[in-house]
Design an enzyme around this catalytic site. Structure first.
Site, short mmCIF file in Angstrom:
data_model
loop_
_atom_site.label_atom_id
_atom_site.label_comp_id
_atom_site.label_asym_id
_atom_site.label_seq_id
_atom_site.Cartn_x
_atom_site.Cartn_y
_atom_site.Cartn_z
CG HIS A 82 -58.45 -8.42 -71.56
ND1 HIS A 82 -57.78 -7.64 -71.93
CD2 HIS A 82 -58.77 -8.24 -70.34
CE1 HIS A 82 -58.11 -7.05 -71.33
NE2 HIS A 82 -58.18 -7.14 -69.97
CD GLU A 102 -58.80 -6.85 -75.57
OE1 GLU A 102 -60.07 -6.47 -74.62
OE2 GLU A 102 -57.67 -7.78 -75.87
NE ARG A 120 -55.60 -3.16 -70.66
CZ ARG A 120 -56.08 -3.94 -70.06
NH1 ARG A 120 -55.51 -5.30 -69.38
NH2 ARG A 120 -56.28 -2.93 -68.69
P1 NAD Z 1 -48.51 -3.11 -62.16
O1 NAD Z 1 -48.62 -1.01 -62.02
O2 NAD Z 1 -48.55 -3.78 -60.84
O3 NAD Z 1 -47.20 -3.78 -63.14
C1 NAD Z 1 -46.45 -2.88 -64.24
C2 NAD Z 1 -45.46 -2.86 -63.94
O4 NAD Z 1 -44.81 -2.70 -65.27
C3 NAD Z 1 -44.91 -1.61 -63.14
O5 NAD Z 1 -44.14 -2.16 -62.47
C4 NAD Z 1 -44.37 -0.70 -63.95
O6 NAD Z 1 -43.29 -0.74 -63.68
C5 NAD Z 1 -44.18 -1.09 -65.32
N1 NAD Z 1 -43.12 -0.78 -66.06
C6 NAD Z 1 -44.56 0.63 -66.85
N2 NAD Z 1 -43.68 1.05 -67.87
C7 NAD Z 1 -42.85 -0.21 -68.05
C8 NAD Z 1 -41.84 0.23 -69.46
N3 NAD Z 1 -41.59 0.89 -70.62
N4 NAD Z 1 -41.05 -0.91 -69.74
C9 NAD Z 1 -41.31 -2.07 -68.41
N5 NAD Z 1 -41.78 -1.61 -67.60
C10 NAD Z 1 -43.05 -0.90 -67.15
O7 NAD Z 1 -49.90 -3.65 -62.89
P2 NAD Z 1 -50.08 -5.21 -63.11
O8 NAD Z 1 -51.14 -5.30 -62.07
O9 NAD Z 1 -49.16 -6.32 -62.53
O10 NAD Z 1 -51.33 -5.15 -63.90
C11 NAD Z 1 -50.08 -5.49 -65.53
C12 NAD Z 1 -50.86 -5.37 -66.83
O11 NAD Z 1 -51.80 -6.50 -67.17
C13 NAD Z 1 -51.88 -4.54 -66.91
O12 NAD Z 1 -51.38 -2.68 -66.93
C14 NAD Z 1 -52.77 -4.58 -67.99
O13 NAD Z 1 -52.25 -4.07 -69.18
C15 NAD Z 1 -53.05 -6.32 -67.79
N6 NAD Z 1 -53.93 -7.06 -67.02
C16 NAD Z 1 -54.25 -8.02 -68.25
C17 NAD Z 1 -55.84 -8.80 -67.15
C18 NAD Z 1 -55.69 -9.60 -68.16
O14 NAD Z 1 -57.42 -9.66 -67.85
N7 NAD Z 1 -55.52 -10.04 -69.46
C19 NAD Z 1 -55.66 -8.29 -66.28
C20 NAD Z 1 -55.49 -7.06 -65.99
C21 NAD Z 1 -54.68 -6.95 -65.91
#
Ligand code: NAD
Length: 311
Positions: A285, A264, A235
């Site tokens: 994105h 965005e 993000r």
């Molecule tokens: P997820 O919930 O499976 O994984 C997120 C991880 O981040 C979790 O394991 C959590 O423990 C960890 N986390 C939370 N706070 C933290 C911190 N302070 N320090 C370190 N780790 C921490 O989510 P995901 O499906 O892997 O997605 C991750 C992120 O990717 C989403 O939240 C979203 O922001 C982003 N995303 C981007 C796109 C894109 O098009 N670029 C698409 C989907 C998701």
């Protein structure tokens, strides 16, 4: 009447499926759209803003299913007040986001965008393009994964498979043992500060939370190798953008691949000459944008709503 409202437009295949399951779905181009708060029991939403005022003006709304990950555009507190159940669809786009992390990494390391631009513009290629980034070999390098959830895990596996990479992982919420990480060769670090000087590529996969906002600052970037690459497919707000632009301009790190932006889509009006930086590889994105992902997400969204309405 099912009372299902689709606030955004979804891909053609997914929409066909939606109309099959909910033949009377009120769609965003429907004349009834303006009065949807009166009709909606269930709401499909992708990017539209669902504000507190909108939520409070609904009469019968019980369920919101978000097409995608996170609830950034929905007033979660207002939903809680009204007892509305929220559901999103994480995971479906995970493989595609991991692919994008890899693609951005390759494009940064090989300077593909700038060299393509030079060739397209008919510029005389000079020796400079061969030595633009010293982190150009990825095989055997060290890759830092910040956030070891679904996307972080898949990205780590790809870095191992594609580049025989060594993986460092930071995620304080994943247990040391008994997770999928048991099957991924890696070393744990206990902070991004600890990770920064050790990695050739740092790839961000955390959600935007108070604890992750502005996680990547100029001070942190200064701890990284000058040859390092930063990848943000998480993000926009996880990186303090003005700090990253400054670091790239000053050569604090070699390059960055950015898919997630604070504003965005990224436009010239907002970002100005930042968009001309040759050390910045950009995408708007698009982590979850492949057609297959869009259709699968829409089908899953519809199935979730059906389950919720059927109790
Ligand atoms: P997820 O919930 O499976 O994984 C997120 C991880 O981040 C979790 O394991 C959590 O423990 C960890 N986390 C939370 N706070 C933290 C911190 N302070 N320090 C370190 N780790 C921490 O989510 P995901 O499906 O892997 O997605 C991750 C992120 O990717 C989403 O939240 C979203 O922001 C982003 N995303 C981007 C796109 C894109 O098009 N670029 C698409 C989907 C998701």
């Amino acid at each position: 009447m099912s009372g299902v409202v689709a606030l955004d437009t979804f891909d053609a295949e997914g929409t066909k499926y939606m109309r099959g399951v909910f033949p009377d779905v009120i769609e965003s181009d429907d004349p009834l759209h303006a009065s949807w708060p009166e009709h909606a029991v269930g709401l499909f939403v992708a990017k539209s803003k669902v504000t507190g005022d909108i939520i409070r003006s609904t009469k019968r709304l019980k369920y919101i299913v978000r097409h995608g990950t996170g609830y950034d555009n929905i007033d979660v507190e207002a939903c809680k007040e009204k007892g509305i159940i929220l559901c999103n669809l994480p995971g479906i786009s995970a493989m595609s986001v991991a692919e994008l992390a890899l693609a951005l990494t390759g494009a940064c390391a090989k300077n593909l965008v700038e060299v393509s631009r030079q060739i397209r513009a008919g510029e005389k290629l000079n020796k400079r393009y061969k030595s633009l980034y010293s982190a150009s070999l990825l095989t055997g390098k060290t890759f830092g994964i910040v956030g070891g959830g679904r996307i972080g895990q898949l990205t780590a596996k790809k870095f191992v498979g594609a580049f025989d990479g060594k993986i460092l992982m930071y995620d304080p919420y994943i247990p040391e043992n008994g997770s999928i990480w048991d099957s991924i060769p890696h070393l744990r670090v206990h902070s991004v500060e600890e990770m920064a000087p050790l990695v050739d590529v740092m790839s961000l996969h955390v959600p935007l939370l108070p604890s992750t906002r502005d996680m990547i600052t100029f001070t942190l970037l200064q701890k990284m190798k000058t040859t390092a690459i930063l990848i943000n497919v998480a993000r926009g707000g996880v990186v303090k953008e003005e700090d990253l632009w400054r670091a790239l301009k000053l050569g604090v790190i070699a390059s960055a691949g950015v898919d997630a932006w604070v504003n965005e889509p990224p436009t010239r009006e907002v970002y100005g000459s930042i968009l001309d930086m040759e050390k910045l590889v950009m995408s708007p994105h698009i982590g979850g944008s492949p057609a297959e992902v869009q259709t699968a997400t829409c089908i899953s969204m519809v199935d979730h709503m059906k389950e919720l309405l059927d109790g």
